[in-house]
Design a protein around this motif. Structure first.
Motif, PDB file in Angstrom:
ATOM      1  N   ASP A  32       0.822  -1.216   0.000  1.00  0.00           N
ATOM      2  CA  ASP A  32       0.000   0.000   0.000  1.00  0.00           C
ATOM      3  C   ASP A  32       0.856   1.267   0.000  1.00  0.00           C
ATOM      4  OD1 ASP A  32      -2.078  -1.750   0.280  1.00  0.00           O
ATOM      5  OD2 ASP A  32      -2.912  -0.818   2.074  1.00  0.00           O
ATOM      6  N   ASP A  33       0.224   2.351  -0.380  1.00  0.00           N
ATOM      7  CA  ASP A  33       0.716   3.734  -0.176  1.00  0.00           C
ATOM      8  C   ASP A  33       1.746   4.225  -1.192  1.00  0.00           C
ATOM      9  OD1 ASP A  33      -0.888   3.463   2.010  1.00  0.00           O
ATOM     10  OD2 ASP A  33       0.642   3.944   3.503  1.00  0.00           O
ATOM     11  N   HIS A  83      -5.772   2.984  -4.103  1.00  0.00           N
ATOM     12  CA  HIS A  83      -5.752   3.182  -2.641  1.00  0.00           C
ATOM     13  C   HIS A  83      -6.238   4.598  -2.300  1.00  0.00           C
ATOM     14  CE1 HIS A  83      -4.632   1.983   1.348  1.00  0.00           C
ATOM     15  NE2 HIS A  83      -3.598   2.795   1.458  1.00  0.00           N
ATOM     16  N   HIS A  87      -5.370   9.566   0.307  1.00  0.00           N
ATOM     17  CA  HIS A  87      -5.157   8.712   1.476  1.00  0.00           C
ATOM     18  C   HIS A  87      -5.994   9.165   2.670  1.00  0.00           C
ATOM     19  CE1 HIS A  87      -3.068   6.037   4.382  1.00  0.00           C
ATOM     20  NE2 HIS A  87      -2.939   5.284   3.307  1.00  0.00           N
ATOM     21  N   PRO A 121      -7.906   3.333   2.435  1.00  0.00           N
ATOM     22  CA  PRO A 121      -6.898   3.572   3.469  1.00  0.00           C
ATOM     23  C   PRO A 121      -7.404   3.099   4.838  1.00  0.00           C
ATOM     24  CG  PRO A 121      -6.992   5.450   2.005  1.00  0.00           C
ATOM     25  CD  PRO A 121      -8.111   4.538   1.601  1.00  0.00           C
TER      26      PRO A 121
HETATM   27 ZN   LIG Z   1      -2.521   3.262   3.211  1.00  0.00          ZN
END
Ligand SMILES: [Zn+2]
Length: 223
Positions: A32-33, A83, A87, A121
């Motif tokens: 993720d991210d 994602h 966020h 998120p």
């Molecule tokens: Zn995240």
């Protein structure tokens, strides 16, 4: 004493039979991210060396900073999911806000990339998000193994947790945001491949289990 140890060993082996080499266990690593510049690049190198495909859940605001890393993720044959753009907590968003996050992120993905999954998120869920994912044709992919790599920053602890917890069909949550997570991911692959685990993308894992991801529906693992 030696006979007693042998007896205990035999009982243990009978109670916990070792699975055959040929019996494959399938799991999905998810990151993720990102994209995250040098960490993503190092991770991609390591995945390529190990012939492993993973799933990257990308943020729109980071796609703006790292389009080349996103291109390489796609070109290397990994799966890309969304994602969110900012966020922010998508579980608290209205339908319109969540759909805007999805559309803005989708517009930044590499050409030809058609995401199947969105991961909100924090895994946060809500009515607006559910409706927006249905409208966008995205299933929601959360996870079943969370070593909290972003909090511990301890590669050894992450590796120990995942290798001690993981079962066939699991979706493992990691982040390509620091060297410690990349170290952990590559060590996890080396250890689990030696135990007969196969690493596949989330979509491949779903397919292997006869699951067609439905828009708006939440998935944590595929068994
Ligand atoms: Zn995240």
């Amino acid at each position: 004493m030696r006979r007693l140890i042998s007896l205990v060993l035999c009982v243990c082996l009978l109670a916990f039979p070792v699975r055959g080499e040929q019996e494959k266990k399938y799991i999905a690593l998810t990151f993720d991210d990102g994209p995250s510049g040098k960490y993503t690049r190092r991770l991609l190198e390591g995945l390529e060396q190990r012939d492993v495909k993973a799933t990257f859940l990308l943020c729109g605001y980071r796609l703006e900073d790292y389009p080349r890393e996103a291109e390489r993720i796609f070109r290397d044959g990994h799966e890309i999911g969304i994602h969110g753009y900012s966020h922010d907590d998508m579980g608290k968003m209205t339908y319109a806000q969540a759909l805007d996050e999805i559309k803005r992120t989708a517009a930044l993905l590499p050409e030809g990339c058609k995401p199947v999954f969105l991961r909100p998120p924090g895994g946060s869920l809500g009515k607006g998000l559910e409706q927006a994912t249905k409208a966008a044709g995205l299933a929601i992919l959360n996870w079943s193994v969370d070593p909290r790599d972003w909090a511990t920053h301890d590669a050894q602890a992450v590796e120990t947790f995942v290798t001690g917890t993981v079962r066939d069909g699991d979706v493992i949550l990691l982040h390509d945001m620091c060297d410690c997570s990349v170290d952990a991911a590559l060590n996890i692959i080396d250890r689990l491949q030696a135990q007969g685990f196969c690493f596949v993308t989330a979509s491949e894992l779903a397919q292997l289990r006869g699951v067609t991801p439905e828009p708006g529906k939440v998935y944590n693992r595929f068994v």
